[in-house]
Design an enzyme around this catalytic site. Structure first.
Site, PDB file in Angstrom:
ATOM      1  CE  LYS A 101     -20.121  26.348  16.748  1.00  0.00           C
ATOM      2  NZ  LYS A 101     -20.281  27.433  17.777  1.00  0.00           N
TER       3      LYS A 101
HETATM    4  C1  E4P Z   1     -18.749  30.108  18.759  1.00  0.00           C
HETATM    5  O1  E4P Z   1     -18.135  29.542  17.574  1.00  0.00           O
HETATM    6  C2  E4P Z   1     -19.524  30.919  19.350  1.00  0.00           C
HETATM    7  O2  E4P Z   1     -20.735  30.664  19.347  1.00  0.00           O
HETATM    8  C3  E4P Z   1     -19.304  32.246  20.262  1.00  0.00           C
HETATM    9  O3  E4P Z   1     -18.303  32.883  19.577  1.00  0.00           O
HETATM   10  C4  E4P Z   1     -20.113  32.297  21.680  1.00  0.00           C
HETATM   11  O4  E4P Z   1     -19.772  33.200  22.458  1.00  0.00           O
HETATM   12  P1  E4P Z   1     -19.822  33.855  23.474  1.00  0.00           P
HETATM   13  O5  E4P Z   1     -19.279  33.905  24.185  1.00  0.00           O
HETATM   14  O6  E4P Z   1     -19.776  35.612  23.242  1.00  0.00           O
HETATM   15  O7  E4P Z   1     -21.300  33.529  23.576  1.00  0.00           O
END
Ligand code: E4P
Length: 274
Positions: A101
């Site tokens: 990522k």
């Molecule tokens: C996606 O890859 C992220 O880890 C995640 O969906 C972030 O979600 P949040 O905005 O609820 O923290």
């Protein structure tokens, strides 16, 4: 095979095991905040977490053919490239399912917005699958795809939060935000679902193969709407996955069927093996 993939947004092994045993899981996404939650939980229980072992276990729990996103922590090109290569080399051997990522633009001072995109280019050229995170606009998604990302992750819930904060609307994190918006927008984007929809549309226009992963999903209605929008992947918290199975009338029906089960019918099952 059902084409929309369901990922869990978690670093929790037991949640992953439960979703895997239900046969609905295609992958998982982690981020530094989700890892922190696991480390904090272990500390609270007086345990010392072996984080590398924990990450390997996540990869093995999902297994081959699934996908596990692991995020870099640096914000400059050289270190993101170095960390991305390291994450892949260190954890991909566990089950061959690691995607790295990379944030689309981790620049905090705004001096150079190209660090993320250059890291995507470098790592994807090396054959490392890249999940581009913190996507808040269709144009960021388009550039990430051009640079070679395998996945782009628009954060639907956080865009809804942003519009609500900008317009002074009070809200709870898990509250539903209408896909059609509330009459205000973020530079033409009226909701998180709208962001996902527009990225899907652009990718369709140009037959871009990069997968659209709808992230930051906070409730079951949003999970439905990203599927309607044509997202390739939805990543959801375990609590939302459980809520997707729930309905008051389902519960009512279960209770009624149980009340109506006569002894004669129970007898039919007497030879069913325990
Ligand atoms: C996606 O890859 C992220 O880890 C995640 O969906 C972030 O979600 P949040 O905005 O609820 O923290």
């Amino acid at each position: 095979m059902i084409r929309i993939k369901i990922f869990l947004d978690t670093a929790n092994i037991s949640e992953l095991q439960r979703a895997m045993s239900a046969g609905v899981l295609d992958g998982c996404t982690t981020n530094p905040s989700l890892i922190k939650a696991e480390v904090d939980k272990a500390k609270k229980e007086g345990l010392k977490i072996d984080l590398e072992g924990h990450i390997e276990q996540i990869c093995r729990t999902l297994g081959k053919g699934k996908s596990v996103s692991l995020e870099v922590v640096s914000t400059d090109y050289e270190n993101m490239a170095r960390e991305g290569e390291f994450l892949y080399k260190r954890f991909n051997p566990a089950a061959g399912n690691v995607a790295v990522k990379i944030p689309i633009n981790p620049s905090v001072d705004g001096k150079d917005n190209s660090h993320g995109i250059r890291a995507i280019k470098y790592l994807s050229t090396k054959g490392i699958p890249i999940n581009t995170t913190l996507i808040m606009t269709p144009e960021q998604a388009l550039l990430a795809a051009k640079a070679g990302a395998s996945i782009v992750s628009p954060f639907a819930g956080r865009i809804d939060d942003y519009i609500r904060v900008k317009t002074g609307v009070k809200f709870g994190k898990e509250e539903y935000f209408p896909a059609g918006g509330i009459g205000k927008d973020d530079n033409g984007i009226v909701s998180g679902i709208d962001l996902v929809k527009k990225i899907v549309e652009i990718f369709k226009n140009y037959k871009i193969k990069t997968e659209v992963l709808a992230g930051s999903i906070r409730n079951e209605r949003q999970a439905r709407e990203v599927a309607l929008a044509g997202a390739d992947i939805a990543t959801i918290p375990f609590s939302v996955l459980m809520k997707m199975l729930q309905h008051e009338k389902t519960l009512e029906g279960t209770i009624k069927f149980s009340q109506d089960t006569v002894q004669e019918y129970k007898n039919v099952f007497r030879n069913a093996k325990k």
